[in-house]
Design an enzyme around this catalytic site. Structure first.
Site, PDB file in Angstrom:
ATOM      1  N   ARG A 175       0.870  -1.171   0.000  1.00  0.00           N
ATOM      2  CA  ARG A 175       0.000   0.000   0.000  1.00  0.00           C
ATOM      3  C   ARG A 175       0.908   1.221   0.000  1.00  0.00           C
ATOM      4  O   ARG A 175       2.035   1.181   0.500  1.00  0.00           O
ATOM      5  CB  ARG A 175      -0.895   0.019   1.241  1.00  0.00           C
ATOM      6  CG  ARG A 175      -1.799  -1.193   1.387  1.00  0.00           C
ATOM      7  CD  ARG A 175      -2.591  -1.110   2.688  1.00  0.00           C
ATOM      8  NE  ARG A 175      -3.498  -2.242   2.855  1.00  0.00           N
ATOM      9  CZ  ARG A 175      -3.196  -3.362   3.477  1.00  0.00           C
ATOM     10  NH1 ARG A 175      -1.986  -3.522   4.018  1.00  0.00           N
ATOM     11  NH2 ARG A 175      -4.077  -4.341   3.578  1.00  0.00           N
ATOM     12  N   LYS A 201      -2.093  -2.315   7.957  1.00  0.00           N
ATOM     13  CA  LYS A 201      -3.303  -1.900   8.663  1.00  0.00           C
ATOM     14  C   LYS A 201      -3.344  -2.514  10.057  1.00  0.00           C
ATOM     15  O   LYS A 201      -2.896  -3.639  10.271  1.00  0.00           O
ATOM     16  CB  LYS A 201      -4.539  -2.338   7.878  1.00  0.00           C
ATOM     17  CG  LYS A 201      -4.783  -1.520   6.609  1.00  0.00           C
ATOM     18  CD  LYS A 201      -6.097  -1.907   5.962  1.00  0.00           C
ATOM     19  CE  LYS A 201      -6.405  -1.016   4.775  1.00  0.00           C
ATOM     20  NZ  LYS A 201      -7.691  -1.348   4.139  1.00  0.00           N
ATOM     21  N   HIS A 269      -2.593   2.654  -6.118  1.00  0.00           N
ATOM     22  CA  HIS A 269      -3.122   1.426  -5.524  1.00  0.00           C
ATOM     23  C   HIS A 269      -3.321   0.338  -6.577  1.00  0.00           C
ATOM     24  O   HIS A 269      -3.279  -0.853  -6.264  1.00  0.00           O
ATOM     25  CB  HIS A 269      -4.443   1.707  -4.806  1.00  0.00           C
ATOM     26  CG  HIS A 269      -4.795   0.684  -3.778  1.00  0.00           C
ATOM     27  ND1 HIS A 269      -4.065   0.508  -2.617  1.00  0.00           N
ATOM     28  CD2 HIS A 269      -5.784  -0.243  -3.734  1.00  0.00           C
ATOM     29  CE1 HIS A 269      -4.606  -0.466  -1.893  1.00  0.00           C
ATOM     30  NE2 HIS A 269      -5.637  -0.944  -2.557  1.00  0.00           N
ATOM     31  N   ARG A 272      -0.668  -2.202  -6.740  1.00  0.00           N
ATOM     32  CA  ARG A 272      -0.821  -3.308  -5.775  1.00  0.00           C
ATOM     33  C   ARG A 272      -1.732  -4.383  -6.371  1.00  0.00           C
ATOM     34  O   ARG A 272      -1.456  -5.577  -6.254  1.00  0.00           O
ATOM     35  CB  ARG A 272      -1.372  -2.751  -4.463  1.00  0.00           C
ATOM     36  CG  ARG A 272      -1.662  -3.788  -3.377  1.00  0.00           C
ATOM     37  CD  ARG A 272      -1.965  -3.033  -2.093  1.00  0.00           C
ATOM     38  NE  ARG A 272      -2.764  -3.796  -1.149  1.00  0.00           N
ATOM     39  CZ  ARG A 272      -2.274  -4.610  -0.228  1.00  0.00           C
ATOM     40  NH1 ARG A 272      -0.966  -4.812  -0.160  1.00  0.00           N
ATOM     41  NH2 ARG A 272      -3.070  -5.228   0.620  1.00  0.00           N
ATOM     42  N   HIS A 295      -3.571  -9.683   3.867  1.00  0.00           N
ATOM     43  CA  HIS A 295      -5.011  -9.832   4.042  1.00  0.00           C
ATOM     44  C   HIS A 295      -5.316 -10.841   5.145  1.00  0.00           C
ATOM     45  O   HIS A 295      -4.709 -11.904   5.204  1.00  0.00           O
ATOM     46  CB  HIS A 295      -5.656 -10.314   2.738  1.00  0.00           C
ATOM     47  CG  HIS A 295      -5.771  -9.251   1.696  1.00  0.00           C
ATOM     48  ND1 HIS A 295      -5.933  -9.525   0.365  1.00  0.00           N
ATOM     49  CD2 HIS A 295      -5.734  -7.900   1.792  1.00  0.00           C
ATOM     50  CE1 HIS A 295      -6.001  -8.399  -0.318  1.00  0.00           C
ATOM     51  NE2 HIS A 295      -5.881  -7.408   0.531  1.00  0.00           N
ATOM     52  N   TYR A 304      -9.651  -9.196  -4.645  1.00  0.00           N
ATOM     53  CA  TYR A 304      -8.572  -8.258  -4.921  1.00  0.00           C
ATOM     54  C   TYR A 304      -7.827  -8.612  -6.198  1.00  0.00           C
ATOM     55  O   TYR A 304      -7.497  -7.764  -7.014  1.00  0.00           O
ATOM     56  CB  TYR A 304      -7.600  -8.304  -3.742  1.00  0.00           C
ATOM     57  CG  TYR A 304      -6.799  -7.064  -3.500  1.00  0.00           C
ATOM     58  CD1 TYR A 304      -6.348  -6.261  -4.524  1.00  0.00           C
ATOM     59  CD2 TYR A 304      -6.471  -6.706  -2.195  1.00  0.00           C
ATOM     60  CE1 TYR A 304      -5.599  -5.138  -4.272  1.00  0.00           C
ATOM     61  CE2 TYR A 304      -5.718  -5.589  -1.933  1.00  0.00           C
ATOM     62  CZ  TYR A 304      -5.290  -4.811  -2.977  1.00  0.00           C
ATOM     63  OH  TYR A 304      -4.541  -3.696  -2.719  1.00  0.00           O
TER      64      TYR A 304
END
Length: 331
Positions: A175, A201, A269, A272, A295, A304
């Site tokens: 990211r 995250k 993004h 990615r 993830h 994704y």
């Protein structure tokens, strides 16, 4: 040593009294300190709750108290959601608003300040699943080439820096916040390592591989950067030597989109997305890609990476016993 989380200032609302605003302040402080939610998520949750309280104040014709909020009915929440949808708010934003309200309700319940049972009775709005749009391999490679911007008037070190960031996004599937959060100490010299420890995250760290040619691009940038780069400081800096803003990379991508004739979906993004999709299309293991992307759920990775239905059918036909029998009978 990590800096302590900043204290959230007391909130004042016209639509709610002090009993609500005190708990709202405590809730946001809890989310920041214990859940480690990002400032943007906290801001969105606070905004959603404010909008709900403003609606309820008008809906009920009186300021919202903690006792009144605890007696919310499902019809009140549905009316609020209908009002927001009438303002052309997307389903994803409505889902986030409901998640924030439920979080506040659970916080009140844990603190013994009431139970908002109506929130659990509301179904979250359905969100249409849209597959990400990866960038073609040839275009992705050109985005990581500083020579593509040779005609611009920007300083050479800036062009080399931006190319290095793009290469990192595409080469390691990071990211943009993860790439710009790297310190100089985090990035090995070419030939001295091939992994990065990335903070993603929820402050979760993971190991991701990094290509040697990407490390060489970063080393080229470091060699000509006019600012001293401290080991514990950000490796990517802006024009004045401070941390590089994600917006700068977004603007860089916008300029390159025009130069390379790429669609609006070509964003930082999207690199990615491209990392994951290109690995998958060349036989990469889905669970390994899940780990590389950081993830928590495999289902997230499936969406994704935009799994190609035709490729799945081909694998099925080539590996299932009856599929091979059918292929043999045709030959």
């Amino acid at each position: 040593m990590a800096k302590p989380a900043a204290v959230i200032q007391p909130i004042e609302l016209v639509s709610a009294d002090e009993t609500i605003t005190i708990e709202m302040t405590r809730w946001l402080q809890h989310l920041r300190a214990e859940r480690r939610l990002s400032p943007k998520t906290l801001e969105a949750y606070a905004r959603d709750l404010r909008q709900c309280l403003d609606f309820l104040c008008e809906h009920w014709g009186a300021r919202v108290t903690l006792a009144r909020f605890s007696s919310l009915e499902a019809t009140d929440i549905r009316s609020f959601m209908a009002m927001r949808r009438a303002d052309a708010i997307a389903s994803r934003s409505l889902m986030r608003a409901l998640a924030g309200l439920r979080s506040f309700g659970r916080f009140l319940e844990r603190e013994g300040k009431g139970r908002v049972g109506a929130l659990s009775a509301i179904r979250a709005p359905k969100i249409a699943k849209s597959l990400p749009k990866p960038i073609q391999i040839s275009a992705a490679k050109r985005l990581t080439d500083a020579d593509e911007r040779a005609g611009e008037t920007r300083e050479t070190w800036v062009l080399v820096r931006d190319a290095a960031v793009m290469a990192l996004l595409y080469g390691s599937g990071l990211r943009i916040s993860e790439a710009l959060g790297l310190t100089r100490r985090d990035v090995p010299q070419p030939g001295e390592g091939d992994v990065l420890i990335v903070t993603g995250k929820g402050n979760k760290t993971r190991m991701v591989p990094v290509l040697q040619n990407v490390l060489m691009l970063i080393a080229d940038y470091v060699a000509i950067c006019p600012y001293p780069l401290a080991p514990e400081g950000p490796i990517f800096v802006g024009a004045r030597g401070g941390p590089l803003s994600p917006r700068i990379i977004q603007l860089t991508m916008e300029r390159l989109r025009g130069a390379l004739g790429l669609p609006d979906s070509a964003t930082p993004h999207a690199l990615r997305h491209s990392f994951a999709t290109h690995l998958l299309s060349r036989g990469g293991d889905l669970r390994a890609i899940q780990e590389l992307l950081g993830h928590a759920s495999l289902s997230t990775t499936q969406i994704y990476t935009g799994i190609d239905t035709e490729r799945l059918l081909e694998v099925y036909r080539n590996t299932h016993p009856r599929g091979r029998d059918a292929a043999t009978s045709k030959s």
